[in-house]
Structure formats: structure tokens, C-alpha cells
Scaffold this active site. Structure first.
Site, PDB file in Angstrom:
ATOM      1  N   GLY A 168      85.414 -29.309  45.827  1.00  0.00           N
ATOM      2  CA  GLY A 168      86.022 -27.996  45.926  1.00  0.00           C
ATOM      3  C   GLY A 168      86.925 -27.831  47.136  1.00  0.00           C
ATOM      4  O   GLY A 168      86.976 -28.696  48.019  1.00  0.00           O
ATOM      5  N   GLY A 225      82.520 -32.563  39.648  1.00  0.00           N
ATOM      6  CA  GLY A 225      82.849 -32.632  38.220  1.00  0.00           C
ATOM      7  C   GLY A 225      84.000 -31.722  37.861  1.00  0.00           C
ATOM      8  O   GLY A 225      84.168 -31.359  36.700  1.00  0.00           O
ATOM      9  N   GLY A 226      84.813 -31.348  38.874  1.00  0.00           N
ATOM     10  CA  GLY A 226      85.945 -30.453  38.618  1.00  0.00           C
ATOM     11  C   GLY A 226      87.214 -31.247  38.325  1.00  0.00           C
ATOM     12  O   GLY A 226      87.183 -32.441  38.027  1.00  0.00           O
ATOM     13  N   ILE A 284      89.659 -32.305  40.270  1.00  0.00           N
ATOM     14  CA  ILE A 284      90.044 -33.419  41.135  1.00  0.00           C
ATOM     15  C   ILE A 284      89.137 -34.613  40.909  1.00  0.00           C
ATOM     16  O   ILE A 284      89.597 -35.755  40.797  1.00  0.00           O
ATOM     17  CB  ILE A 284      90.051 -32.956  42.620  1.00  0.00           C
ATOM     18  CG1 ILE A 284      91.148 -31.896  42.808  1.00  0.00           C
ATOM     19  CG2 ILE A 284      90.260 -34.133  43.562  1.00  0.00           C
ATOM     20  CD1 ILE A 284      91.254 -31.319  44.204  1.00  0.00           C
ATOM     21  N   CYS A 336      87.432 -35.474  38.213  1.00  0.00           N
ATOM     22  CA  CYS A 336      87.628 -36.129  36.912  1.00  0.00           C
ATOM     23  C   CYS A 336      88.986 -36.830  36.839  1.00  0.00           C
ATOM     24  O   CYS A 336      89.093 -37.935  36.295  1.00  0.00           O
ATOM     25  CB  CYS A 336      87.475 -35.106  35.787  1.00  0.00           C
ATOM     26  SG  CYS A 336      85.802 -34.440  35.724  1.00  0.00           S
ATOM     27  N   THR A 359     100.449 -28.586  49.498  1.00  0.00           N
ATOM     28  CA  THR A 359      99.470 -29.398  48.773  1.00  0.00           C
ATOM     29  C   THR A 359     100.074 -30.027  47.530  1.00  0.00           C
ATOM     30  O   THR A 359      99.929 -31.226  47.286  1.00  0.00           O
ATOM     31  CB  THR A 359      98.260 -28.524  48.363  1.00  0.00           C
ATOM     32  OG1 THR A 359      97.691 -27.948  49.527  1.00  0.00           O
ATOM     33  CG2 THR A 359      97.212 -29.351  47.634  1.00  0.00           C
ATOM     34  N   HIS A 373     106.195 -34.360  11.563  1.00  0.00           N
ATOM     35  CA  HIS A 373     105.421 -35.504  11.088  1.00  0.00           C
ATOM     36  C   HIS A 373     106.156 -36.818  11.355  1.00  0.00           C
ATOM     37  O   HIS A 373     107.358 -36.870  11.162  1.00  0.00           O
ATOM     38  CB  HIS A 373     105.178 -35.350   9.584  1.00  0.00           C
ATOM     39  CG  HIS A 373     104.319 -36.420   9.016  1.00  0.00           C
ATOM     40  ND1 HIS A 373     102.965 -36.480   9.257  1.00  0.00           N
ATOM     41  CD2 HIS A 373     104.627 -37.476   8.228  1.00  0.00           C
ATOM     42  CE1 HIS A 373     102.467 -37.532   8.639  1.00  0.00           C
ATOM     43  NE2 HIS A 373     103.455 -38.154   7.999  1.00  0.00           N
ATOM     44  N   GLU A 402     105.641 -23.837  59.181  1.00  0.00           N
ATOM     45  CA  GLU A 402     104.806 -24.804  58.458  1.00  0.00           C
ATOM     46  C   GLU A 402     104.286 -25.806  59.486  1.00  0.00           C
ATOM     47  O   GLU A 402     105.088 -26.425  60.202  1.00  0.00           O
ATOM     48  CB  GLU A 402     105.624 -25.495  57.353  1.00  0.00           C
ATOM     49  CG  GLU A 402     104.982 -26.727  56.748  1.00  0.00           C
ATOM     50  CD  GLU A 402     103.598 -26.478  56.148  1.00  0.00           C
ATOM     51  OE1 GLU A 402     103.466 -25.597  55.288  1.00  0.00           O
ATOM     52  OE2 GLU A 402     102.648 -27.174  56.568  1.00  0.00           O
TER      53      GLU A 402
HETATM   54  P1  NDP Z   1      86.612 -27.430  41.507  1.00  0.00           P
HETATM   55  O1  NDP Z   1      86.125 -26.150  42.059  1.00  0.00           O
HETATM   56  O2  NDP Z   1      87.341 -27.479  40.218  1.00  0.00           O
HETATM   57  O3  NDP Z   1      85.410 -28.466  41.406  1.00  0.00           O
HETATM   58  C1  NDP Z   1      84.517 -28.674  42.456  1.00  0.00           C
HETATM   59  C2  NDP Z   1      83.401 -29.546  41.927  1.00  0.00           C
HETATM   60  O4  NDP Z   1      82.540 -29.897  42.987  1.00  0.00           O
HETATM   61  C3  NDP Z   1      82.554 -28.822  40.882  1.00  0.00           C
HETATM   62  O5  NDP Z   1      82.198 -29.758  39.905  1.00  0.00           O
HETATM   63  C4  NDP Z   1      81.360 -28.354  41.688  1.00  0.00           C
HETATM   64  O6  NDP Z   1      80.188 -28.249  40.926  1.00  0.00           O
HETATM   65  C5  NDP Z   1      81.224 -29.505  42.668  1.00  0.00           C
HETATM   66  N1  NDP Z   1      80.568 -29.101  43.903  1.00  0.00           N
HETATM   67  C6  NDP Z   1      80.857 -28.037  44.683  1.00  0.00           C
HETATM   68  N2  NDP Z   1      80.041 -28.012  45.764  1.00  0.00           N
HETATM   69  C7  NDP Z   1      79.236 -29.081  45.663  1.00  0.00           C
HETATM   70  C8  NDP Z   1      78.171 -29.603  46.445  1.00  0.00           C
HETATM   71  N3  NDP Z   1      77.770 -28.992  47.562  1.00  0.00           N
HETATM   72  N4  NDP Z   1      77.551 -30.718  46.029  1.00  0.00           N
HETATM   73  C9  NDP Z   1      77.943 -31.334  44.893  1.00  0.00           C
HETATM   74  N5  NDP Z   1      78.925 -30.890  44.104  1.00  0.00           N
HETATM   75  C10 NDP Z   1      79.569 -29.780  44.484  1.00  0.00           C
HETATM   76  O7  NDP Z   1      87.465 -28.033  42.701  1.00  0.00           O
HETATM   77  P2  NDP Z   1      88.494 -29.210  42.770  1.00  0.00           P
HETATM   78  O8  NDP Z   1      88.421 -29.618  44.191  1.00  0.00           O
HETATM   79  O9  NDP Z   1      88.299 -30.232  41.719  1.00  0.00           O
HETATM   80  O10 NDP Z   1      89.859 -28.484  42.478  1.00  0.00           O
HETATM   81  C11 NDP Z   1      90.243 -27.349  43.257  1.00  0.00           C
HETATM   82  C12 NDP Z   1      91.238 -26.521  42.522  1.00  0.00           C
HETATM   83  O11 NDP Z   1      92.474 -27.203  42.525  1.00  0.00           O
HETATM   84  C13 NDP Z   1      90.924 -26.286  41.059  1.00  0.00           C
HETATM   85  O12 NDP Z   1      90.167 -25.133  40.870  1.00  0.00           O
HETATM   86  C14 NDP Z   1      92.268 -26.157  40.444  1.00  0.00           C
HETATM   87  O13 NDP Z   1      92.630 -24.798  40.441  1.00  0.00           O
HETATM   88  C15 NDP Z   1      93.181 -26.937  41.340  1.00  0.00           C
HETATM   89  N6  NDP Z   1      93.585 -28.195  40.718  1.00  0.00           N
HETATM   90  C16 NDP Z   1      94.293 -28.155  39.566  1.00  0.00           C
HETATM   91  C17 NDP Z   1      94.683 -29.310  38.955  1.00  0.00           C
HETATM   92  C18 NDP Z   1      95.451 -29.250  37.683  1.00  0.00           C
HETATM   93  O14 NDP Z   1      95.952 -28.198  37.353  1.00  0.00           O
HETATM   94  N7  NDP Z   1      95.535 -30.340  36.937  1.00  0.00           N
HETATM   95  C19 NDP Z   1      94.371 -30.619  39.519  1.00  0.00           C
HETATM   96  C20 NDP Z   1      93.604 -30.559  40.724  1.00  0.00           C
HETATM   97  C21 NDP Z   1      93.226 -29.380  41.295  1.00  0.00           C
HETATM   98  P3  NDP Z   1      79.842 -26.934  40.046  1.00  0.00           P
HETATM   99  O15 NDP Z   1      80.620 -27.047  38.774  1.00  0.00           O
HETATM  100  O16 NDP Z   1      78.378 -27.050  39.827  1.00  0.00           O
HETATM  101  O17 NDP Z   1      80.222 -25.762  40.884  1.00  0.00           O
END
Ligand code: NDP
EC number: 1.8.1.16
Length: 489
Positions: free
Chosen positions: A299, A177-178, A180, A182, A43, A472, A36
Site C-alpha cells: 500500500g 495482493g493489490g 502493485i 500482482c 510517481t 470478427h 518539486e
Molecule cells: P493496494 O492498496 O492496492 O494494495 C495493498 C496490498 O497490501 C493489499 O493487498 C493489502 O491487503 C496488503 N497489505 C496492506 N497492509 C499490509 C500489511 N500490513 N501486511 C500485509 N499486507 C498488507 O496498494 P498498491 O500499493 O498495490 O497500489 C496503490 C494504489 O496505486 C492502488 O490503489 C492504485 O490506485 C494505484 N495503482 C494503480 C495501478 C493501475 O492502475 N494499473 C497500478 C499500480 C498502482 P488487503 O487487501 O488485505 O488490505
């Protein structure tokens, strides 16, 4: 005959998946080495799920204190002390890392605190100069966050950096908007940071149930997060004006900062951005704004660079992920890969299961494909979203469905005068009555979906839910009391 290799198994990566596979295999008598390069726990433990969840808890106390007065308590809201929290967080992460190290040591795994790369299909080169050989190699190196290709992207931070900020910024722009994006929008807002979020698509949390993600977006806006969809950044630049415009206010790129002699952003963290100081952001919706910190949550990519993988015949996909079969085996017959580095379902519990399935397959004479179907998960926004199975949109494309929904103001926060709404939603197959999807937007939805997930994974029908008696008064009782479909599709 005794193996001529140094180890039976060498694991590269000490995150959740790698550690689980290593210690379980070692417990079976397998001679295991593990390298490691960073901190044990990976992570999830060091820069993901665990510190994130502790930050979620920290961020929720402001609402709790505010609600308390409605319940008769005389509690005054004070400022949030980031260094106090951060010190405790670091102590906890140190403790957890020691737990992981202890688990490996106690199970007999020999660990190497260094980076490893492959020399050939049985030889691992460590960056301390040593070489080790192994009959089987397991790659579990995870992934890492990426910045988009925009000018001066290095001015922004990524999720790894958020836990290390010396001070909380006064304002932050979160891109993405993914999960992380949100989750941290809600966390930082709860801690008192002015949060703006830009998402390039039409609605955040793409891929999740439309109604559920719509409610999360609405709740985030109502709480005060300045969420802009259909918006992306064009470029960043350091805001070099001595007296920058008010954070978050419109300003023309390069134009004089103008009128005010007021020193803006009191309390701003000069170290917060990776270059320090406020950052001027040009967006696709026109105009420019200045933020203390820009956070890219755009991402993650699998960590496969400079590991000698392709040189030994391990095939990578277009996103740099390691391509594996149902048993996590790569194109090289003694090299396997699990977890985020394979970019299948990037969740800690899935990586752990993939690690366990690897051990069953390779060491217990029990070939076990990994089951990636019907995985419950939660997004720790405020309110949380818990989800399993198909969204309404995906299910309707597949077959005829009934949709059951219940949306209401939960007792606890309604009593305190908050407008927060909860959503309980079931997607049911018209033909088989099986529940195809369940989506919950509510406080503690993650806890709820874990339990609903058991029944749904077992193949429960709507009628199974119906004959389960309600608890309830709870929010989750609605999941067994919805009698009439809201709509069919
Ligand atoms: P995601 O893939 O979920 O989200 C990435 C976001 O960035 C999307 O909204 C995407 O838009 C946007 N994006 C990507 N490229 C660009 C760009 N060039 N310009 C602007 N916007 C961009 O990744 P995260 O980093 O949020 O999370 C990674 C992974 O980690 C997740 O898939 C999940 O599996 C895991 N995770 C799980 C959690 C949980 O279980 N609670 C918590 C945190 C992470 P678009 O939608 O248009 O592609």
C-alpha cells in the site's frame, strides 16, 4: 488591482495532477509557481505507471518468442539483459522528465527544484531558504509506498526501488495482493525471476469482481508464480550463512544451513535487498524461506508529513490524506488539493481530471465537481484485467441483475498450445437494462475496457451492446455476442 502576492497560484508537487493544473492555469494567464523536490513527472512517470508498463512489455517477449515457433518462426530464446533494458528505461525517463519541464517552462510556470512547506495560508517556505507568497495554493504531493510494521522491514524494498536494482534477483518474495504486488509478480516472473507472493487475505485483488480476480490468480499460478493466500510475514532477518539454503526452500530460522557446499543463488544481486544479501523470512504459515529480495507492495500513503498543513488549518483524515470537498477545496478557503494526496481514486487520469476541474472552478468561473463515477481501469497482470463499474457481488447487493459471461481460449495463444483463458463479463440491471459493470480478463484488456468504458459511461444498455455488430475474429467481439444470461441474482 494587481495582486500583492508573488504568485496567483503556487502548486506543490510536479506530478501528473500538479503539472496539468499549473500549466493549464498558466496558459490562462495565471501567474504560477511550482515546487518539486524530486523529479518532474512524479510517481506515474518516474516510478510508477510508465516504467512499470515498459517492464510489462519487456516481460512479455519470452512468451512471444516461445509462441513464435508454433507459427513457424525459428527464433531462439536468449537470456534477458537487465542492464540493457534499464539503460534504455533510464534514458526514456530522462526524456519524459525533460518533456514535463519543457511543458511547464513553455506555459510560463516558474519552477523551484526544492521541497516546500506552508508557513501560513499564503506563504510557502522553500528548502533553498526562499519564501514565496500566493493567493491560492494547490497541494499535489501524491503518495509514497509504506512497509508493514514487522521486525526488520527495512531489509525489504518497495516499488520505488524496483527500477533501480543493479541486477535482477534470482528469487523474490512479494508481499501484498493489490495492483502493485500482482503486476510486479507477473512482470518479474516474465523476466525470469522465481516469484513467490504472500497475500494475507483469501483472494488477491480485493474489491474487484470475484470471478475476474479468481481467473487472474489461477493464471498467475499456472504460469509458475508461487502464490500463497492467507499468508503473511512475521519477521525478516539477514540470512548470514555463507552457504544459504536453496532460495525458496524451507529452512529453520537460525538453524545451520546444512549439507550443501554448493554456492546458492548464482547471479544473486548482493545489492538487491536494501541491506544486500539474501533475506530469511518467517511466515504465518510456519517454516522459513530465504529469498534474494523481499518486496513490500503493501500500500501507499498520502505524502502530507512535515508540510505545515495542519498548522495552517488544513484537515487530514485518518490515513493522513487531505480532506477536500467536491471541488478539491480543503478546510482553508484558498488551499486546494488534488491527486493521491487526497486518497480519493488513486489513478493518474483521475488526478489530471481533478487538476482540470480545479482550474475550471477557480480560474474559469465554472465550478466543476470531480466526477468519480464509472472510472475504467486496468491491472497490468498477465493476463490483464480491465474493469469498469460494479463487481457482480456489489451489483447483486444493490439490485436484481443478469450476469453474462464468456470464457474461452483465445485463438492466438490456443494455436500456440497455451491454455490461457479469457473472460468477458457484463453485469446488467434487470430493471433498467443498463450495464452496471464490465470485467475483462484478457491480453490487452486495458485497451478493450477503455473503449467499452465510453459506452458504459454513456449509460449503454445490454440491448445497445446487442445491436452493435461484432468485429470478427477478435476476442472482444464476445462482449456484443453474449445472448443468454449465465445466471441471475
Ligand atoms: P493496494 O492498496 O492496492 O494494495 C495493498 C496490498 O497490501 C493489499 O493487498 C493489502 O491487503 C496488503 N497489505 C496492506 N497492509 C499490509 C500489511 N500490513 N501486511 C500485509 N499486507 C498488507 O496498494 P498498491 O500499493 O498495490 O497500489 C496503490 C494504489 O496505486 C492502488 O490503489 C492504485 O490506485 C494505484 N495503482 C494503480 C495501478 C493501475 O492502475 N494499473 C497500478 C499500480 C498502482 P488487503 O487487501 O488485505 O488490505
Amino acid at each position: 488591482m494587481a495582486s500583492t502576492y508573488d504568485f496567483d497560484l503556487f502548486v506543490i508537487g510536479g506530478g501528473s495532477g500538479g503539472v496539468r493544473a499549473a500549466r493549464v492555469a498558466a496558459g490562462d494567464g495565471v501567474r504560477v509557481g511550482l515546487a518539486e523536490e524530486s523529479r518532474y513527472g512524479g510517481t506515474c512517470v518516474i516510478r510508477g505507471c510508465v516504467p512499470k508498463k515498459l517492464m510489462v512489455f519487456a516481460s512479455e517477449y519470452r512468451d512471444t518468442v516461445r509462441d513464435a515457433s508454433a507459427y513457424g518462426w525459428d527464433i531462439k530464446e536468449g537470456p534477458f539483459d537487465w542492464p540493457v533494458f534499464q539503460n534504455r528505461l533510464n534514458t526514456e525517463l530522462d526524456r519524459l522528465e525533460e518533456v514535463y519541464r519543457g511543458l511547464l517552462a513553455n506555459s510560463g510556470v516558474k519552477t523551484f527544484d526544492c521541497r516546500a512547506r506552508l508557513k501560513d495560508k499564503h506563504t510557502i517556505v522553500l528548502d533553498n531558504g526562499e519564501e514565496k507568497t500566493a493567493k491560492t495554493i494547490l497541494i499535489a504531493t501524491g503518495g509514497h509506498p509504506v512497509r508493514p510494521d514487522v521486525p526488520n522491514a527495512d531489509l525489504g524494498i518497495v516499488s520505488d526501488d524496483i527500477f533501480k536494482l543493479e541486477k535482477l534477483p534470482k528469487s523474490i518474495l512479494i508481499i501484498g495482493g493489490g495492483y502493485i504486488a500482482c503486476e510486479f509478480a507477473c512482470i518479474l516472473h516474465g523476466l525470469g525471476v522465481e516469484v513467490t507472493q504472500y497475500y494475507r487475505g483469501a483472494q488477491i485483488l480485493r474489491g474487484f469482481d470475484d470471478e475476474a480476480r479468481g481467473l487472474v490468480a489461477e493464471a498467475m499460478r499456472e504460469r509458475g508464480i508461487d502464490l500463497h493466500v492467507g499468508t503473511n510475514i512475521v519477521e525478516l532477518c539477514p540470512d548470514s550463512e555463507d552457504h544459504a539454503p536453496h532460495v525458496g526452500s524451507d529452512a529453520a530460522m537460525g538453524a545451520p544451513s546444512g549439507q550443501s557446499s554448493e554456492v546458492v543463488n548464482p547471479g544473486t544481486d548482493a545489492q538487491a535487498g536494501s541491506r544486500g544479501g539474501p533475506i530469511r523470512v518467517k511466515s504465518t504459515i510456519g517454516g522459513e524461506k530465504v529469498f534474494d529480495v523481499v518486496f513490500f507492495a503493501t500500500g501507499r500513503v498520502p505524502s502530507t508529513h512535515d508540510m505545515g498543513l495542519e498548522e495552517v488549518g488544513v484537515k487530514l483524515g485518518r490515513g493522513h490524506e487531505i480532506l477536500v470537498d467536491d471541488y478539491s477545496k480543503t478546510d482553508v478557503d484558498n488551499i486546494y488539493a488534488i491527486g493521491d494526496v487526497t486518497d480519493r481514486v488513486n489513478l493518474t487520469p483521475v488526478a489530471i481530471r481533478e487538476g482540470m476541474a480545479f482550474v475550471e472552478t477557480v480560474y474559469r468561473d465554472n465550478p466543476t465537481p470531480v466526477d468519480h463515477d464509472l472510472i475504467p481501469s486496468a491491472i497490468f497482470t498477465q493476463p490483464e484485467m480491465g474493469t469498469i463499474g460494479l463487481s457482480e457481488e456489489a451489483a447483486a447487493e444493490q439490485e436484481e441483475i443478469e450476469v453474462y459471461t464468456s470464457s474461452f481460449r483465445p485463438m492466438q495463444t490456443a494455436f500456440a498450445g497455451r491454455d490461457d483463458r479469457v473472460l468477458m463479463k457484463l453485469i446488467v440491471s434487470k430493471k433498467t437494462r443498463v450495464i452496471l459493470g464490465c470485467h475483462i480478463v484478457a491480453p490487452n484488456a486495458g485497451e478493450m475496457i477503455q473503449l467499452a468504458g465510453i459506452a458504459i459511461k454513456m449509460g449503454a444498455t445490454k440491448e445497445d451492446f446487442d445491436r452493435t455488430c461484432a468485429v470478427h475474429p477478435t476476442m472482444s467481439e464476445e462482449i456484443v455476442t453474449m445472448r443468454t444470461p449465465t445466471r441471475t441474482a
